[in-house]
Scaffold this active site. Structure first.
Site, mmCIF file in Angstrom:
data_model
loop_
_atom_site.group_PDB
_atom_site.id
_atom_site.type_symbol
_atom_site.label_atom_id
_atom_site.label_comp_id
_atom_site.label_asym_id
_atom_site.label_seq_id
_atom_site.Cartn_x
_atom_site.Cartn_y
_atom_site.Cartn_z
ATOM 1 N N SER A 110 0.826 -1.200 0.000
ATOM 2 C CA SER A 110 0.000 0.000 0.000
ATOM 3 C C SER A 110 0.868 1.260 0.000
ATOM 4 C CB SER A 110 -0.961 -0.029 1.192
ATOM 5 O OG SER A 110 -1.843 1.064 1.176
ATOM 6 N N ASP A 244 -2.656 6.123 -3.677
ATOM 7 C CA ASP A 244 -1.487 5.516 -3.057
ATOM 8 C C ASP A 244 -0.972 4.401 -3.966
ATOM 9 O OD1 ASP A 244 -3.546 3.697 -2.698
ATOM 10 O OD2 ASP A 244 -2.901 3.099 -0.700
ATOM 11 N N ASP A 246 -1.191 1.096 -4.189
ATOM 12 C CA ASP A 246 -2.027 0.014 -4.722
ATOM 13 C C ASP A 246 -3.412 0.492 -5.142
ATOM 14 O OD1 ASP A 246 -2.821 0.362 -2.006
ATOM 15 O OD2 ASP A 246 -3.681 -1.642 -1.979
ATOM 16 N N ASP A 248 -5.975 1.989 -3.601
ATOM 17 C CA ASP A 248 -7.195 1.862 -2.806
ATOM 18 C C ASP A 248 -7.463 3.094 -1.939
ATOM 19 O OD1 ASP A 248 -5.313 1.513 -0.780
ATOM 20 O OD2 ASP A 248 -6.285 -0.255 0.088
#
Length: 473
Positions: A110, A244, A246, A248
């Site tokens: 992340s 960010d 990834d 999400d």
């Protein structure tokens, strides 16, 4: 063959569950550790059956392919098949797995620093719960192989995610608008640009890089703040969008390049989608209640598993969840201009970005105008990195144990606390209306500070001064 007790492995390796999956230093995430976690997921949740497919995806961290290879080895050792979806946003993998009825594994750290990574797990019906984590960490597995070649990429998951939004919003929604996309190393950068272009926007790509950039949407650095302002002025943008690593958690900038706080993004998105109930962590802005827009607001601990658990308790009406990082979880009963929105109870960045753009276009206003009329409560947050979790807990224990201990940190500058909330960390409300919230990060050795006040400057000062005093102790 190596016999591995997951509980012991966590202690030995340092790779353990945080608020969102297993996380650790890349140097700790050996092939054996990652294969063992994969097997614990499959066996602990009893996923093995003939022909069982498991969807697998990853982000753009340089360490992710090797971790994904270890996951492939674990999946195959368990007698399951790999449905490899390649590099894609976490919510895209989650949507595909949900609609196909497949368990899924996402290799991603992340937003956490470059030298770390992680693995996130999904059942066929969504994110694993804390009870599922307990089943996994209590498992003992036999690891035979620790890496395997990555299979060919199945493009269906990414295509399905893109179509979710191009079919939901009008294809001329953003006609005449120029939208900048801060690409950096986001796994969502290509699909985000393609969706915006399909909806009519002129898209300006900004600072694409092959070097991983750990964008934390809850603690945007001054360099990125200035970048937003500079881009908006240079390219005459109507909005700046990023995510960010990834994809999400969204980062949304208005026409001046000022980044919107994630909890305000969630508040506006929930309103746009017609939510009756909002589920959100205790760290989010109290403007959510003060707006009067929702029949019910449920506060939880920080982390998507807790938000999802809260959403699952709501039996009727439109349900939305969001976090201070801007990640939006779509529950049941939501819609866009009368079109039903399929539930996706995992953090997503595209939905809130598109919802705010659609909201502004529908009202014929600039993005910044959406904030007008909101209750005048402002939040800020930041963190001290490389701050051991044990030190964070010792600080919070001391502040909680002695009613006057806060004076040793803030003196008389905040007045007396009138309320103390220990739902997650320590959240103090002072007589002035100022709020300061301290908690250790669940994903990295960091101490996070959240503050809320009646002005932007005051909220920022509270965070800066609190962290300065803690770091200087």
């Amino acid at each position: 063959m190596t016999t591995i007790n997951i509980q012991q492995m966590m202690a030995d390796s340092g790779v353990a569950f945080g608020t969102s999956g297993a996380r650790g230093l890349v140097s700790q995430m050996s092939g054996e550790v990652c294969a063992a976690y994969t097997l614990a997921f499959i066996h602990g949740l009893q996923l093995t059956k003939p022909g069982q497919k498991i969807a697998l995806g990853m982000d753009l961290r340089p360490s992710s392919p090797a971790i994904a290879q270890a996951c492939v080895a674990g999946i195959r050792q368990a007698g399951c098949e790999v449905d490899f979806c390649g590099v894609l946003p976490t919510p895209a993998l989650a949507l595909y797995a949900l609609e196909q009825g497949l368990p899924a594994i996402m290799v991603t750290g992340s937003h956490i620093p470059f030298d770390r990574n992680g693995i996130k797990f999904y059942r066929a019906d969504g994110e694993i719960s804390k009870a599922d984590e307990t089943a996994m960490t209590g498992a003992t597995v036999e690891v035979v192989a620790v890496d395997a070649e990555l299979p060919a990429v199945n493009p269906a998951a990414l295509a399905q995610f893109q179509q979710r939004y191009t079919r939901l919003f009008a294809n001329n929604l953003l006609a005449g608008w120029r939208v900048g996309v801060y690409e950096h190393s986001s796994a969502a950068r290509d699909v985000l640009k393609e969706v915006l272009a399909e909806l009519g926007a002129e898209v300006v790509g900004l600072e694409r890089t092959d070097t991983f950039v750990p964008i934390d949407t809850e603690a945007v650095g001054e360099a990125d703040r200035q970048r937003g302002r500079d881009w908006a002025a240079q390219y005459q943008l109507d909005a700046v969008i990023s995510t960010d690593g990834d994809g999400d958690r969204p980062l949304i900038g208005d026409e001046t390049g000022e980044w919107l706080r994630g909890d305000i993004v969630g508040l506006l998105c929930a309103k746009f989608l017609g939510a009756d109930t909002v589920v959100t962590p205790v760290s989010c802005n109290t403007a959510i209640e003060a707006s009067g827009w929702f029949k019910q607001v449920i506060r939880t601990r920080i982390g998507s598993p807790y938000v999802i658990a809260g959403m699952e308790q709501v039996a009727t009406g439109g349900v939305a969840g969001f976090e201070a990082n801007g990640g939006f979880l779509a529950g049941n009963g939501l819609s866009v201009n009368g079109k039903p929105l399929a539930a996706l109870p995992t953090r997503d960045s595209l939905l809130p970005a598109l919802a705010l753009l659609a909201m502004a276009r529908g009202q014929g206003v600039k993005l910044s105008d959406l904030l007008q009329g909101l209750p005048q409560r402002f939040t800020a947050s930041d963190r001290i990195q490389e701050f051991p979790t044990a030190n964070s807990r010792a600080l919070l224990d001391r502040l909680q144990a002695d009613a006057s201990a806060y004076r040793s940190l803030w003196g008389d500058s905040l007045g007396a606390p009138v309320d103390s909330d220990i739902t997650d960390g320590l959240r103090l409300t002072f007589a002035s209306g100022d709020i300061v919230h301290l908690r250790p990060s669940g994903n990295a050795p960091e101490l996070r500070c959240y503050a809320e006040s009646d002005s932007v400057d005051r909220a920022g000062q509270l965070v800066t001064e609190t962290l300065r005093r803690i770091a200087g102790r």
